[in-house]
Design a protein around this motif. Structure first.
Motif, PDB file in Angstrom:
ATOM      1  N   LEU A 180      31.581  36.138  56.426  1.00  0.00           N
ATOM      2  CA  LEU A 180      31.634  36.960  55.213  1.00  0.00           C
ATOM      3  C   LEU A 180      30.663  36.426  54.159  1.00  0.00           C
ATOM      4  CD1 LEU A 180      35.499  37.404  54.764  1.00  0.00           C
ATOM      5  CD2 LEU A 180      33.847  39.190  55.367  1.00  0.00           C
ATOM      6  N   VAL A 181      30.729  35.119  53.972  1.00  0.00           N
ATOM      7  CA  VAL A 181      29.830  34.489  53.001  1.00  0.00           C
ATOM      8  C   VAL A 181      28.374  34.718  53.424  1.00  0.00           C
ATOM      9  CG1 VAL A 181      29.176  32.292  51.948  1.00  0.00           C
ATOM     10  CG2 VAL A 181      31.571  32.767  52.426  1.00  0.00           C
TER      11      VAL A 181
ATOM     12  N   VAL B  50      35.772  37.874  49.491  1.00  0.00           N
ATOM     13  CA  VAL B  50      35.789  36.509  50.019  1.00  0.00           C
ATOM     14  C   VAL B  50      37.135  35.831  49.727  1.00  0.00           C
ATOM     15  CG1 VAL B  50      34.759  34.212  49.685  1.00  0.00           C
ATOM     16  CG2 VAL B  50      33.301  36.175  50.123  1.00  0.00           C
ATOM     17  N   VAL B  51      37.854  36.335  48.731  1.00  0.00           N
ATOM     18  CA  VAL B  51      39.192  35.818  48.459  1.00  0.00           C
ATOM     19  C   VAL B  51      40.245  36.593  49.257  1.00  0.00           C
ATOM     20  CG1 VAL B  51      40.950  35.493  46.669  1.00  0.00           C
ATOM     21  CG2 VAL B  51      38.538  35.028  46.162  1.00  0.00           C
ATOM     22  N   ILE B  52      40.133  37.927  49.233  1.00  0.00           N
ATOM     23  CA  ILE B  52      41.200  38.775  49.778  1.00  0.00           C
ATOM     24  C   ILE B  52      41.276  38.708  51.308  1.00  0.00           C
ATOM     25  CG2 ILE B  52      41.982  41.165  50.043  1.00  0.00           C
ATOM     26  CD1 ILE B  52      40.812  41.601  47.181  1.00  0.00           C
TER      27      ILE B  52
ATOM     28  N   SER C 115      24.722  31.706  46.863  1.00  0.00           N
ATOM     29  CA  SER C 115      25.283  31.369  48.181  1.00  0.00           C
ATOM     30  C   SER C 115      26.170  30.119  48.081  1.00  0.00           C
ATOM     31  CB  SER C 115      24.168  31.171  49.204  1.00  0.00           C
ATOM     32  OG  SER C 115      23.483  29.963  48.956  1.00  0.00           O
ATOM     33  N   LEU C 116      25.759  29.162  47.251  1.00  0.00           N
ATOM     34  CA  LEU C 116      26.570  27.956  47.050  1.00  0.00           C
ATOM     35  C   LEU C 116      27.895  28.296  46.380  1.00  0.00           C
ATOM     36  CD1 LEU C 116      24.329  24.980  45.865  1.00  0.00           C
ATOM     37  CD2 LEU C 116      26.058  24.976  47.664  1.00  0.00           C
ATOM     38  N   LEU C 117      27.801  29.132  45.354  1.00  0.00           N
ATOM     39  CA  LEU C 117      28.998  29.530  44.617  1.00  0.00           C
ATOM     40  C   LEU C 117      29.985  30.231  45.542  1.00  0.00           C
ATOM     41  CD1 LEU C 117      30.328  29.822  41.803  1.00  0.00           C
ATOM     42  CD2 LEU C 117      29.224  32.053  41.639  1.00  0.00           C
ATOM     43  N   LEU C 118      29.456  31.159  46.349  1.00  0.00           N
ATOM     44  CA  LEU C 118      30.314  31.912  47.259  1.00  0.00           C
ATOM     45  C   LEU C 118      30.948  30.965  48.292  1.00  0.00           C
ATOM     46  CD1 LEU C 118      30.848  34.918  47.135  1.00  0.00           C
ATOM     47  CD2 LEU C 118      29.211  35.266  48.962  1.00  0.00           C
ATOM     48  N   THR C 119      30.159  30.000  48.762  1.00  0.00           N
ATOM     49  CA  THR C 119      30.676  29.024  49.719  1.00  0.00           C
ATOM     50  C   THR C 119      31.804  28.203  49.095  1.00  0.00           C
ATOM     51  OG1 THR C 119      28.485  28.890  50.704  1.00  0.00           O
ATOM     52  CG2 THR C 119      30.028  27.152  51.284  1.00  0.00           C
TER      53      THR C 119
END
Lengths: 260, 303
Positions: free
Chosen positions: A64-65, A28-30, A111-115
């Motif tokens: 992706l998320v 999710v970063v790359i 899911s919140l964290l990833l968002t």
């Protein structure tokens, strides 16, 4: 309630102690970073694309998320069955309903964290790589770049939660992560196609189909209000679907005999 | 040492799936402080009964009480008193042994960090507890399984086929450990198996189940065996003559079989020796649990 927090801690431990989770977060970063750099290089300079425009473009990578969250939701119940650990999990002094609730909440937190990671990374990339902040005329009337993107992300998050809860239901129904992940991702991608095919103007009943009501962002630009559908209507229909998915999950999980 | 109040009361419990009746109005009481065996051929309903007891399967009819708590009405109250391993102890392989125990400790009230350490020491896993479970051998996983089951000091420890897949040393360790738990800490152990010889060594009492029905309850360890009349085989050089001399007993190969108590055996031996018969050996013929088991369940068809 302090005790219930312990259940949540357990579910979190089982999510974040797995390498898989960290790979997802890394991607999710790359991936947005690669896309952003590519965008910056291919436009050649910072005159054409503004930082907010870049941000809006990068937001389309939100799928992706959605996929990664759906994987966690699809796995969170099914994997306990696959591993056989369900036999040790359900013989504790906790009602099954609470165990399932802890899993649902742990998934939502993930899911919140990833968002959040996604938003922060995209925001940082946009404002680092693209200097020109104000580009007039890109956003619909009445929206500032900030409010437009915020609302857009909110709708994408809503879509994701619906897909995740669908995956969660499949996970409890089939006890197989594979089926749940597969069907959830199918829903994610087929949704747009089905949305295009099912025209509420032609067939009135399609107003109540799940796909027709997803992708709430179309109401922002005044599209999709065909056949009298409004944002409120779609939110109501989606709520009913979510409640049904959750009810099915709960009923099945509460009643299931854990055999062999 | 044993209190009279049974730890488990199974009252008229049935389990039906579709039209099939897996358990048929089972009644059973398990007294406290014992190692109580649950014996039956495959498919008799041992695992089904245990799964109903720990709430993994719903009860179609009747109820199970753990202490005073009904599994149906007060599930959480009942489960606080139970520790269990149902079939193989499956663990989270990507977590360490310690994290696995922490996971289960969080789910039971009142388990402290000190208690976790104590249990780890007790099952002899201190050196490897911070390694991932995927590196553990089956024996070590079994120990971790026992550890998670006794963390909250349950009144009742339920084990479903615990010796499956263990080597002889592992079986022996487990057996010694369970007996110790029952006899020093007063934990009641309810263990199911189809391994008869194991049950004989491990259990104080055995309940035999067949096709979902209780067939018999046998007390194995009474401590009064020496006082009882027992079939005794005297291995002699001339069995017919010996039988004639004693005026009783059946000839079986090179032996005479006589039912006698402890004193009787000594007397018979003296008479045989006095009568000029050479006695090579005297052995008690206790019918093994296996013989009794096969007698009770003999030739049953799978239901």
């Amino acid at each position: 309630m302090a005790n219930f927090f312990k259940l949540l801690k357990n579910e979190n431990m089982k999510i974040y102690r797995r390498l898989r989770t960290w790979i997802m977060m890394g991607l999710v970063v790359i991936i947005p970073a690669l896309v952003a750099v590519l965008m910056a290089v291919s436009t050649g300079g910072d005159t054409e694309i503004g930082a907010w425009d870049a941000f809006t473009n990068l937001t389309s990578l939100f799928f992706l998320v959605s996929i990664f969250s759906a994987i966690i939701f699809a796995d969170i119940v099914a994997s306990e069955f696959t591993w056989g650990t369900i036999k040790l999990l359900l013989i504790r002094p906790w009602k099954r309903s609470k165990v399932l609730l802890s899993k649902l909440l742990a998934g939502l937190i993930f899911s919140l964290l990833l968002t959040l990671i996604f938003i922060v990374v995209n925001w940082a990339l946009s404002f680092l790589l693209f200097k020109n902040i104000s580009t007039p005329g890109v956003y619909p009337a009445g929206y500032s770049p900030f409010s437009f993107n915020l609302e857009m992300l909110l709708y994408r998050y809503v879509d994701m939660v619906i897909i995740c809860i669908f995956a969660f239901m499949l996970s409890t129904l089939f006890r197989s992560s594979g089926i749940a992940i597969g069907l959830a991702i199918f829903l994610l991608f087929a949704g747009n196609i089905l949305q295009a095919l099912l025209r509420p103007e032609k067939y009135a009943w399609t107003k109540y189909v799940l796909f027709t009501n997803m992708n709430l962002s179309r109401y922002m630009i005044g599209d999709g209000s065909a056949a009298g559908m409004t944002l409120g209507f779609s939110v109501a229909v989606l709520s009913v679907y979510v409640i049904v998915f959750l009810a099915v999950s709960w009923i099945v999980f509460m009643r299931r005999d854990v055999a062999a | 040492m044993m209190s009279q109040e049974p730890v488990v009361r199974i009252k008229g419990v049935s389990k039906r799936i579709g039209r099939r009746t897996l358990i048929d109005k089972l009644d059973l009481e398990i007294p406290s402080g014992q190692v109580y065996g649950f014996l039956g051929p495959n498919g008799a309903g041992k695992t089904t009964t245990i799964r109903m007891m720990v709430g993994l399967m719903s009860i179609s009819e009747g109820d199970i009480y753990i202490g005073q708590s009904s599994v149906r009405e007060d599930f959480e109250g009942a489960m606080k008193q139970i520790g269990a391993i149902v079939e193989n102890p499956e663990m989270y392989k990507f977590l360490t042994g310690y994290q696995n125990l922490l996971h289960y400790a969080r789910m039971s009230p009142g388990v402290t960090k000190e208690r976790i350490d104590e249990v780890i020491h007790r099952v002899g896993l201190s050196n490897r507890i911070h390694e991932k479970v995927k590196t553990y051998s089956l024996g070590m996983r079994q120990r971790l399984g026992v550890a998670q089951a006794i963390l909250h000091r349950p009144k009742l420890l339920v084990l479903d086929e615990p010796t499956n897949g263990l080597d002889p040393q592992g079986i022996r360790e487990l057996r010694d450990y369970l007996r110790e738990l029952a006899h020093t800490e007063g934990t009641t152990v309810f263990v199911s198996s189809h391994l008869l010889s194991e049950m004989e060594l491990m259990c104080d009492t055995v309940a035999v189940i067949k096709q979902g029905k209780l067939v018999d309850v046998k007390v194995l360890k009474t401590g009064e065996e020496t006082e009882q009349q027992a079939e005794t085989a005297f291995e002699v050089d001339k069995p017919e003559e010996a039988a004639a001399l004693l005026g009783t007993g059946a000839v079986d190969g090179g032996s005479v079989i006589i039912t006698a108590d402890k004193e009787g055996i000594a007397e018979i031996n003296a008479r045989l020796v006095a009568g000029g018969i050479r006695v090579y050996g005297i052995s008690k013929r206790t019918r093994s649990l296996e013989d009794q088991f096969l007698e009770m369940t003999g030739g049953g068809q799978i239901g």
